[in-house]
Structures are given as C-alpha cells and as structure tokens.
Design an enzyme around this catalytic site. Structure first.
Site, PDB file in Angstrom:
ATOM      1  N   GLY A  17       0.796  -1.217   0.000  1.00 43.86           N
ATOM      2  CA  GLY A  17       0.000   0.000   0.000  1.00 43.86           C
ATOM      3  C   GLY A  17       0.830   1.269   0.000  1.00 43.86           C
ATOM      4  CG  ASN A  18       5.016   0.970   0.849  1.00 42.52           C
ATOM      5  OD1 ASN A  18       4.496  -0.091   0.532  1.00 42.52           O
ATOM      6  ND2 ASN A  18       6.314   1.172   0.776  1.00 42.52           N
ATOM      7  CE  LYS A 133      -9.152  -9.467   5.330  1.00 47.82           C
ATOM      8  NZ  LYS A 133      -7.871  -8.971   5.834  1.00 47.82           N
ATOM      9  CE  LYS A 217      -0.123  -6.160  -1.937  1.00 45.95           C
ATOM     10  NZ  LYS A 217       0.605  -6.616  -0.789  1.00 45.95           N
ATOM     11  CE  LYS A 279       3.153  -6.953   3.807  1.00 52.63           C
ATOM     12  NZ  LYS A 279       2.165  -6.828   2.726  1.00 52.63           N
TER      13      LYS A 279
END
Length: 317
Positions: A17-18, A133, A217, A279
């Site tokens: 997201g960064n 979510k 993702k 991750k």
C-alpha cells in the site's frame, strides 16, 4: 506488435500500500516513483508481472456509491465486485501509464497491459461463514439492518464507530485470465494484473459470478507466480527485511530462511497478523507449489538490490 522480452528471470511483484496513495491525485504522484523502481528491474532484463493492493481505493469507490445512492435518488447502489473491478481499472491505468512513461524516457521499447482480473474462490470456503473484512461507509444500526435486508450482505459493528458491511477473505484458487497474462508476458509486455487480489468469482455450471469478498493480494500474487512458474515472487512492503522479535531489544533482521524455518517462526508468533504474517504465508504457498522458485520480501526502494541478493529477506523451499 510483439515486443522483445527481457533475457532475465520472470518475477511477480506484489506492491504494498505504501506504493499507492489514498486519493487518485496522491496516487498519481506516488506511482511515478514506483514506476522508476519497476523500470530499474525491466532495464536489467527482468520480465515482470505487477500486482497491487486496492484496500483504500475499493473502499472509496464503495463509499461514494453508497453516499450518492442514499442522497441523490438517481445513483444506483453498486455491487461490491463491480467496485473491485473499477479500482483495478483506475489503479491499472495509472500504473500502466507511469511505467510506460518511464520506459519511454529511458528508450526501452516495450509496452504495458493492465488486465482486469477475476479470481476463482470456492463457494464453500470457510471464510464465507465468518465475514470479517470491513468495507464501505459507517452506518447506524438501523441503516445497517435495512441494507442487510435489501442486499443480503452482512453488517457488523466496527469498534464503536458505527456499522459497516463486512465481506469474507477466501483463498484464491485460480486466476481466470491466467492464459491472457501469460500470452502478454510471452509477447514481451509488462503486465499489471491481479489487482486487489482479483475480483472474487465463484464458478458454477461453466459460468462465473462475482461475490462480495476481498482476496489477499499477496496470496493471489503467490498463486500467479506459482502457476506461471515465475523465478521469483517479490512482496514489497514498508521495511527492508523481515525481522524476528520485532520492536523489542532483541529485534533481528532475517536475511534468508527456509519454508521450515518460516513455519517455526510463525508457530512462535513472530509475525503480526494483518501485517507480516500474510506476506510470509503467501511466500510459503508459492514455494510449496513451485519449490524451484525464490521468494523475496523487501521495500520498494530496495527491490532492485534485493533481486541481486544484496538485501531483503529471501525465502527458499
């Protein structure tokens, strides 16, 4: 026309997201910098598929339609899968354009293609039994009850701030557009695909139907990388290396670990849920499906060095 493929390895890059912004204007500025780092890899002959998150963007689109539908009487409510597809479209447009501009600036004769991607999930995935979510606008309890009755979506109270729609996060099973992504890669295109994990769809009677859900993702990127037999899966985040004993005096960066070591760290509770844990789990899924590959977790600005083995955390089978 077909473009010349690079002579280096194939890499699936999952942008954190960064690398993107919270508004279209902010994002447009950030992706120009992101493109520089991606094209650094392309300039080295690496063939890349770029995936990305869409959390703030899909929420923004969903909120906008919710507000307009409630206040102007003319705008229809937009189903959540369509909001995901819209976010893929505009993020893919901006990333594709930024990468294309940077390649032109450097005289690299290749082009880009952004693919709106659908990801098959199983309708009996346990995640659908417990949607967690939160997405969309905050509502009163009465508004949430009315919307739940009208739409069939689930709504839950969110930390005392109001009620929000909640969706499931099922496991990705198959990328519908995989063959298209592969053909574009084989023809030398830089491909943006799997945005936001892909639009979740279920397959019934040889047809697809979108469902309200959010796919992680990184897990979707791992699926693309494994199916493509990509040489590397690169998950980009805000830190240069994975650390154990994070945020303690004994914090230590990890340069390299095996799947077995990664699982042991997970069992010790070393990686935070919702942060580093998914991750690392995505890297494990990729390596279990394609043991010949290498996974890398690092920051965007260190990615080119990480691909050379100079930094980042490598995970191997």
């Amino acid at each position: 026309m077909a473009y010349m493929k690079g002579d280096g390895p194939s890499v699936v890059i999952a942008l954190g997201g960064n690398a993107l912004g919270n508004t279209p204007q902010e994002q447009l500025e950030l992706v120009a910098n992101t493109a520089v780092h991606i094209v650094d890899m392309i300039a080295e002959g690496i063939n890349v598929v770029v995936s990305h998150g869409n959390g703030p963007q899909v929420g923004m689109i969903n909120n906008a339609f919710d507000y307009a539908a409630a206040h102007d009487g003319k705008t229809p409510e937009m189903p959540f899968p369509e909001c995901g597809a819209m976010s893929q479209g505009y993020i893919g447009y901006q990333l594709s354009q930024a990468v294309l501009n940077e390649m032109k600036r450097r005289g690299i004769m290749r082009s880009t293609a952004a693919v709106v991607t659908q990801t098959v999930v199983y309708p009996d995935d346990p995640a659908f039994q417990n949607p967690t979510k939160p997405v969309g606008a905050f509502l009163t309890e009465e508004e949430a009850a009315r919307r739940a009755e009208e739409t069939g979506y689930a709504y839950k109270e969110d930390a005392g701030r109001g009620w929000r729609m909640v969706v499931a996060s099922p496991k990705p099973q198959r990328i519908v557009e995989f063959d298209a992504i592969k053909d574009l890669m084989d023809d030398g295109y830089v491909v943006i695909a799997g945005g936001g994990g892909g639009v979740p769809v279920v397959e019934r009677d040889d047809s697809y139907r979108g469902v309200p859900a959010v796919i992680d993702k990184d897990r979707s990127s791992a699926k693309i990388a494994a199916d493509f037999k990509a040489d590397m899966l690169v998950i980009l985040t805000a830190v240069e290396k994975v650390a154990i004993n994070f945020n303690t005096p004994d914090q230590r960066p990890v340069d390299r670990m095996t799947v077995e070591e990664a699982r042991a760290f997970i069992d010790e509770g070393q990686f935070a849920p919702g942060s580093m844990l998914p991750k690392v789990e995505a890297c494990i899924e990729y390596l279990e499906a394609y043991p010949e590959g290498t996974a890398l977790i690092t920051s965007l600005d260190k990615a080119a060095q990480g691909l050379k083995g100079l930094t980042g955390t490598q995970i191997v089978a």
